[in-house]
Design an enzyme around this catalytic site. Sequence first.
Site, PDB file in Angstrom:
ATOM      1  N   ALA A  10      15.378   0.567  13.710  1.00  0.00           N
ATOM      2  CA  ALA A  10      14.154   0.391  14.487  1.00  0.00           C
ATOM      3  C   ALA A  10      13.014   0.279  13.496  1.00  0.00           C
ATOM      4  O   ALA A  10      12.788   1.195  12.704  1.00  0.00           O
ATOM      5  CB  ALA A  10      13.940   1.577  15.407  1.00  0.00           C
ATOM      6  N   GLY A  11      12.311  -0.862  13.535  1.00  0.00           N
ATOM      7  CA  GLY A  11      11.247  -1.121  12.563  1.00  0.00           C
ATOM      8  C   GLY A  11      11.759  -2.034  11.479  1.00  0.00           C
ATOM      9  O   GLY A  11      12.691  -1.697  10.743  1.00  0.00           O
ATOM     10  N   GLY A  13       9.561  -3.654   9.252  1.00  0.00           N
ATOM     11  CA  GLY A  13       8.395  -3.926   8.415  1.00  0.00           C
ATOM     12  C   GLY A  13       8.771  -3.785   6.945  1.00  0.00           C
ATOM     13  O   GLY A  13       9.887  -4.134   6.530  1.00  0.00           O
ATOM     14  N   GLU A 131      15.012  11.709   3.531  1.00  0.00           N
ATOM     15  CA  GLU A 131      14.706  11.616   2.097  1.00  0.00           C
ATOM     16  C   GLU A 131      13.496  10.717   1.823  1.00  0.00           C
ATOM     17  O   GLU A 131      12.639  11.032   0.982  1.00  0.00           O
ATOM     18  CB  GLU A 131      15.925  11.066   1.338  1.00  0.00           C
ATOM     19  CG  GLU A 131      15.741  10.961  -0.159  1.00  0.00           C
ATOM     20  CD  GLU A 131      15.579  12.325  -0.812  1.00  0.00           C
ATOM     21  OE1 GLU A 131      16.561  13.062  -0.874  1.00  0.00           O
ATOM     22  OE2 GLU A 131      14.457  12.648  -1.246  1.00  0.00           O
ATOM     23  N   GLY A 189      -4.206  -4.321  -1.173  1.00  0.00           N
ATOM     24  CA  GLY A 189      -3.102  -3.845  -0.322  1.00  0.00           C
ATOM     25  C   GLY A 189      -2.524  -2.516  -0.770  1.00  0.00           C
ATOM     26  O   GLY A 189      -1.502  -2.078  -0.252  1.00  0.00           O
ATOM     27  N   LYS A 207       3.871  15.709   3.683  1.00  0.00           N
ATOM     28  CA  LYS A 207       5.000  15.813   2.745  1.00  0.00           C
ATOM     29  C   LYS A 207       5.129  17.235   2.202  1.00  0.00           C
ATOM     30  O   LYS A 207       6.240  17.765   2.066  1.00  0.00           O
ATOM     31  CB  LYS A 207       4.805  14.815   1.600  1.00  0.00           C
ATOM     32  CG  LYS A 207       4.798  13.367   2.080  1.00  0.00           C
ATOM     33  CD  LYS A 207       4.288  12.444   0.987  1.00  0.00           C
ATOM     34  CE  LYS A 207       4.127  11.031   1.476  1.00  0.00           C
ATOM     35  NZ  LYS A 207       3.377  10.178   0.540  1.00  0.00           N
TER      36      LYS A 207
END
EC number: 1.1.1.3
Length: 435
Positions: A10-11, A13, A131, A189, A207
């Site tokens: 899913a995803g 990108g 991870e 970017g 994190k």
Amino acid sequence: MAETLRIALAGLGTVGAGVIRLLGENGGLIAQRAGRPIEITAVSARDRTKDRGIDISSYAWEDDMTVLAAREDVDVVVELVGGSDGPALALARKALAAGKDLVTANKAMVAHHGLELGELAESQGAAMRYEAAVAGGIPAIKGLGEGAAANRIERIYGILNGTCNYILSEMESTGRDFADVLGEAQALGYAEADPTFDIEGVDAAHKLSLLAALAFGTRLDFDAVATTGISRIRAADIAQARALGYVIRLIGLADCENADGSRHLFQRVAPYLVPVSHPLAGVGGATNAVVAEGNYSGRLLFEGAGAGDGPTASAVVADLIDIARGNVPPPFSLPVSQLEASAPADPGNRRNRAYLRFLVADRPGVLAEITAAMRDAGVSIESMIQQGQPGDEDDPVLVAMVTHEGPEGAVERAMELLAGSPSLADEPLVMRLLG
Ligand SMILES: NC(=O)c1ccc[n+]([C@@H]2O[C@H](COP(=O)([O-])OP(=O)(O)OC[C@H]3O[C@@H](n4cnc5c(N)ncnc54)[C@H](OP(=O)(O)O)[C@@H]3O)[C@@H](O)[C@H]2O)c1
């Protein structure tokens, strides 16, 4: 060779496309190491027609990503969408409830919902792996949870956000100011259009909360991370730090102590002055680094790319290889029911040296006012620099000082004594020196 491990993505990108490329390019060696092939059966993203530079024609497509969780030809759901809630969380819950293993790179979701998801995984006998959620391509979760599993971890800290590290490194090497470098990072970017989560330290805090739970066996507590970002740092602070033998880095730091019969977890994300001789001082650009201090291993340093399609995909596929091998420790090293509750540690008694920066009115008596506040709060000043020539009375002057080691609470008291003083043109900036 054993049965194929069938995955749904899913995803599609940056990270999702990276995973497809990596499984395609290194499929043979991955199958060898995993003991069985790992193959994608189904995918989902927002726009089916988007050109992603990868061939997805052989995979089944689902418009509704949560349907991936119900497919019979899927063993592992890989969530690479992002966002702490919304569709990513709905998918994660459904996948685990259906007994599928879950791999995710989504630090925000794990920081906010990791305990719930971990419990669900355990109750279903499913794996939950993340991870890629911490420091991209660096195997920090595996290093800490497995490689250093025999140690009592004394302290964990590191550079956990590549955007901030890039901005601070650029400010350092070019002498430019924060806003200028941030604008350039966005144009290139390296920083998001809305950089708030990065520059205000929230991403690093996500994190850090995961690392802390893993390192200390405590329940995840993202809300207790004291978070300060880098947006108030000026080129002059970087120059002053350099003159003193330090560089400035956004550091996430956690430790845990037992006191009064309970565990006190200290979690902070903030800019620190790092001595140039410290290994973290040499970590420049968008690189990440995690340091774990184990009571038998000593200092362990993990360093590498904290983001990007290749490094992040490498971490996602490492999780898939573990699942294929049947190497599935509990999500936070211990079963969720065994993670200990902790209270947030009071930072007031922590002993540190501090860098303090004031913007003050250029008139007599101001320095005396500041030093009196320090004296009254019990803060001992080691050195002080006043920058700039006396000039127009309306131009504020920068005064930077470094304190001797002392309790953080004393510096806080001094700041309270100075709060609202007409002599100060701006709220003082306080940064600790990494000891
Ligand atoms: N990028 C990195 O270097 C990096 C590093 C470490 C961790 N991560 C984490 O990895 C995850 C993915 O990051 P990314 O950089 O790959 O993000 P991205 O490039 O923005 O890709 C997100 C993907 O999710 C899909 N998507 C978004 N909202 C959706 C929705 N409501 N329904 C269906 N699909 C939806 C998008 O579909 P469309 O393509 O059709 O728009 C896109 O394919 C995040 O949790 C991020 O924090 C990223």
